[in-house]
Design an enzyme around this catalytic site. Structure first.
Site, PDB file in Angstrom:
ATOM      1  N   TYR A   1      -1.818  -0.512  10.542  1.00  0.00           N
ATOM      2  CA  TYR A   1      -1.603  -0.848   9.258  1.00  0.00           C
ATOM      3  C   TYR A   1      -0.528  -0.603   8.461  1.00  0.00           C
ATOM      4  O   TYR A   1       0.062  -1.117   7.669  1.00  0.00           O
ATOM      5  CB  TYR A   1      -3.009  -0.234   8.408  1.00  0.00           C
ATOM      6  CG  TYR A   1      -3.160  -0.519   7.201  1.00  0.00           C
ATOM      7  CD1 TYR A   1      -3.610  -2.031   6.636  1.00  0.00           C
ATOM      8  CD2 TYR A   1      -3.087   0.232   6.185  1.00  0.00           C
ATOM      9  CE1 TYR A   1      -3.678  -2.116   5.427  1.00  0.00           C
ATOM     10  CE2 TYR A   1      -3.278   0.143   4.721  1.00  0.00           C
ATOM     11  CZ  TYR A   1      -3.579  -1.222   4.575  1.00  0.00           C
ATOM     12  OH  TYR A   1      -3.764  -1.532   3.114  1.00  0.00           O
TER      13      TYR A   1
ATOM     14  N   SER B   1       0.807  -1.462   0.114  1.00  0.00           N
ATOM     15  CA  SER B   1       0.019   0.052  -0.123  1.00  0.00           C
ATOM     16  C   SER B   1       0.901   1.339  -0.070  1.00  0.00           C
ATOM     17  O   SER B   1       2.009   1.172   0.360  1.00  0.00           O
ATOM     18  CB  SER B   1      -0.750  -0.057   1.338  1.00  0.00           C
ATOM     19  OG  SER B   1      -1.368   1.375   1.607  1.00  0.00           O
TER      20      SER B   1
HETATM   21  N1  NAD Z   1      -8.916  -0.946  -0.826  1.00  0.00           N
HETATM   22  C1  NAD Z   1      -7.817  -0.128  -0.762  1.00  0.00           C
HETATM   23  O1  NAD Z   1      -7.980   1.191  -0.769  1.00  0.00           O
HETATM   24  C2  NAD Z   1      -6.391  -0.759  -0.457  1.00  0.00           C
HETATM   25  C3  NAD Z   1      -5.409   0.023  -0.749  1.00  0.00           C
HETATM   26  C4  NAD Z   1      -3.920  -0.263  -0.645  1.00  0.00           C
HETATM   27  C5  NAD Z   1      -3.856  -1.701  -0.483  1.00  0.00           C
HETATM   28  N2  NAD Z   1      -4.846  -2.494  -0.224  1.00  0.00           N
HETATM   29  C6  NAD Z   1      -4.759  -3.863   0.124  1.00  0.00           C
HETATM   30  O2  NAD Z   1      -5.088  -4.731  -0.821  1.00  0.00           O
HETATM   31  C7  NAD Z   1      -5.552  -6.012  -0.068  1.00  0.00           C
HETATM   32  C8  NAD Z   1      -7.005  -6.354  -0.493  1.00  0.00           C
HETATM   33  O3  NAD Z   1      -7.987  -5.229   0.016  1.00  0.00           O
HETATM   34  P1  NAD Z   1      -9.379  -4.845  -0.512  1.00  0.00           P
HETATM   35  O4  NAD Z   1      -9.360  -3.438  -0.578  1.00  0.00           O
HETATM   36  O5  NAD Z   1      -9.589  -5.726  -1.610  1.00  0.00           O
HETATM   37  O6  NAD Z   1     -10.218  -5.634   0.800  1.00  0.00           O
HETATM   38  P2  NAD Z   1     -11.521  -6.496   0.896  1.00  0.00           P
HETATM   39  O7  NAD Z   1     -11.788  -6.172   2.123  1.00  0.00           O
HETATM   40  O8  NAD Z   1     -12.442  -6.042  -0.318  1.00  0.00           O
HETATM   41  O9  NAD Z   1     -10.904  -7.978   0.493  1.00  0.00           O
HETATM   42  C9  NAD Z   1     -10.014  -8.637   1.313  1.00  0.00           C
HETATM   43  C10 NAD Z   1     -10.194 -10.012   1.113  1.00  0.00           C
HETATM   44  O10 NAD Z   1      -9.157 -10.718   2.185  1.00  0.00           O
HETATM   45  C11 NAD Z   1      -9.750 -11.656   2.673  1.00  0.00           C
HETATM   46  N3  NAD Z   1      -9.038 -11.825   4.129  1.00  0.00           N
HETATM   47  C12 NAD Z   1      -9.150 -11.212   4.959  1.00  0.00           C
HETATM   48  N4  NAD Z   1      -8.433 -11.560   6.140  1.00  0.00           N
HETATM   49  C13 NAD Z   1      -8.070 -12.952   5.755  1.00  0.00           C
HETATM   50  C14 NAD Z   1      -7.191 -14.158   6.289  1.00  0.00           C
HETATM   51  N5  NAD Z   1      -6.971 -13.898   7.528  1.00  0.00           N
HETATM   52  N6  NAD Z   1      -7.266 -15.087   5.725  1.00  0.00           N
HETATM   53  C15 NAD Z   1      -7.619 -15.339   4.165  1.00  0.00           C
HETATM   54  N7  NAD Z   1      -8.202 -14.017   3.640  1.00  0.00           N
HETATM   55  C16 NAD Z   1      -8.419 -13.030   4.318  1.00  0.00           C
HETATM   56  C17 NAD Z   1     -11.281 -11.178   2.844  1.00  0.00           C
HETATM   57  O11 NAD Z   1     -12.246 -12.357   3.238  1.00  0.00           O
HETATM   58  C18 NAD Z   1     -11.529 -10.857   1.707  1.00  0.00           C
HETATM   59  O12 NAD Z   1     -11.805 -11.530   0.562  1.00  0.00           O
HETATM   60  C19 NAD Z   1      -5.159  -5.603   1.418  1.00  0.00           C
HETATM   61  O13 NAD Z   1      -4.117  -6.449   1.751  1.00  0.00           O
HETATM   62  C20 NAD Z   1      -5.118  -4.444   1.424  1.00  0.00           C
HETATM   63  O14 NAD Z   1      -4.710  -3.766   2.685  1.00  0.00           O
HETATM   64  C21 NAD Z   1      -6.025  -1.908  -0.517  1.00  0.00           C
END
Ligand code: NAD
Length: 247
Positions: free
Chosen positions: A150, A137
């Site tokens: 985070y 991120s």
């Molecule tokens: N959305 C944003 O703005 C953003 C920005 C930067 C980075 N990210 C990163 O991208 C990744 C995905 O985020 P997202 O926005 O798609 O979130 P989201 O909540 O939509 O999806 C996250 C997924 O991870 C799964 N998950 C959570 N904990 C878990 C565990 N312990 N074991 C297995 N699976 C697990 C959830 O069930 C879900 O399917 C994350 O690592 C997040 O930090 C997101």
């Protein structure tokens, strides 16, 4: 078809960014294994034979090892891993509990280590010239309010990606990180729904809009494919210009 004949593992692929990557990889010809807390999603049914779902909580080594064994048993080997599962809770620094700290580190950082190590061992054993992608991120590079746990987990993840890249290069395994900015998913839905808040927040993004999961998936295809064959240990920022803005 840029990933034809490849097999890919994606953690957290049931929703959000991971789901977009799973769909894009499948469209590019890869077979995809999703490891997630829940995998009974209807959309996966239309990719029968090309996509498998395994229930796995990435913070537990026994679950990770069992899931990876199942993937290799089914697909034979793993060419690509996107280590994407992650959580983010918004809490002021002074209020972060020990449990919340441990939860973020266990899922976002330890989980990435467990999956990364198990996949890398599998790649070395099967002689695969693989690509491992950590979902980091912009918060791994700059500190944002109310996300100390985070931010720290993602900062650690960037160094984990670089450390793995240094040690695994001799095995022909590349390791990179993607660093998205603000992407529209379940994780950010509450912030997007806050009309006044999001209007203010968008002022910090030169492109003046939030990103889409598909825009991260396009970068993931590039990182997974031979198009990035001389890139390793890189943290690729995809944020509409947010990180470079001074004021
Ligand atoms: N959305 C944003 O703005 C953003 C920005 C930067 C980075 N990210 C990163 O991208 C990744 C995905 O985020 P997202 O926005 O798609 O979130 P989201 O909540 O939509 O999806 C996250 C997924 O991870 C799964 N998950 C959570 N904990 C878990 C565990 N312990 N074991 C297995 N699976 C697990 C959830 O069930 C879900 O399917 C994350 O690592 C997040 O930090 C997101």
């Amino acid at each position: 078809m840029r990933l034809k004949g490849k097999t890919a593992l994606i953690t957290g692929g049931t929703l959000g960014i991971g789901k977009a990557i799973a769909l894009k990889f499948a469209q590019e010809g890869a077979k995809v294994a999703i490891l997630d807390l829940e995998v009974n999603e209807e959309w996966m049914q239309s990719y029968k034979g090309e996509m498998m779902g395994i229930v796995c909580d990435v913070q537990y080594k026994s679950q990770v090892d069992a899931a990876i064994a199942q993937v290799t048993e089914t697909f034979g080997h793993i060419d690509i891993a996107v280590i994407n599962a992650g959580i983010c809770e918004l809490t002021p620094f002074l209020d972060i509990t020990e449990e919340a700290w441990e939860r973020h580190i266990a899922i976002n950082l330890k989980g990435a280590f467990l999956v990364g190590q198990a996949v890398a061992k599998q790649m070395v054993e099967s002689g695969v010239h693989g690509s491992i992608i950590h979902m980091s991120s912009v918060n791994g590079m700059r500190a944002e309010n109310t996300q100390a746990h985070y931010n720290a987990s993602k900062g650690g993840l960037n160094l984990l990606a670089m450390s793995m890249a240094v040690e695994l290069a001799s095995h022909h395994i590349r390791v990179n990180a993607l660093c998205p900015g603000f992407i529209a998913t379940r994780l950010t839905q509450a912030e997007i729904d806050n009309e006044a808040g999001i209007k203010e927040y968008l002022k910090t993004i030169p492109m003046k809009r939030v990103g889409l999961p598909e825009e991260i998936a396009d970068a993931a295809v590039f990182m997974a494919s031979d198009e990035s064959r001389y890139m390793t240990g890189h943290c690729l920022v995809i944020d509409g210009g947010q990180l470079i803005k001074l004021a």
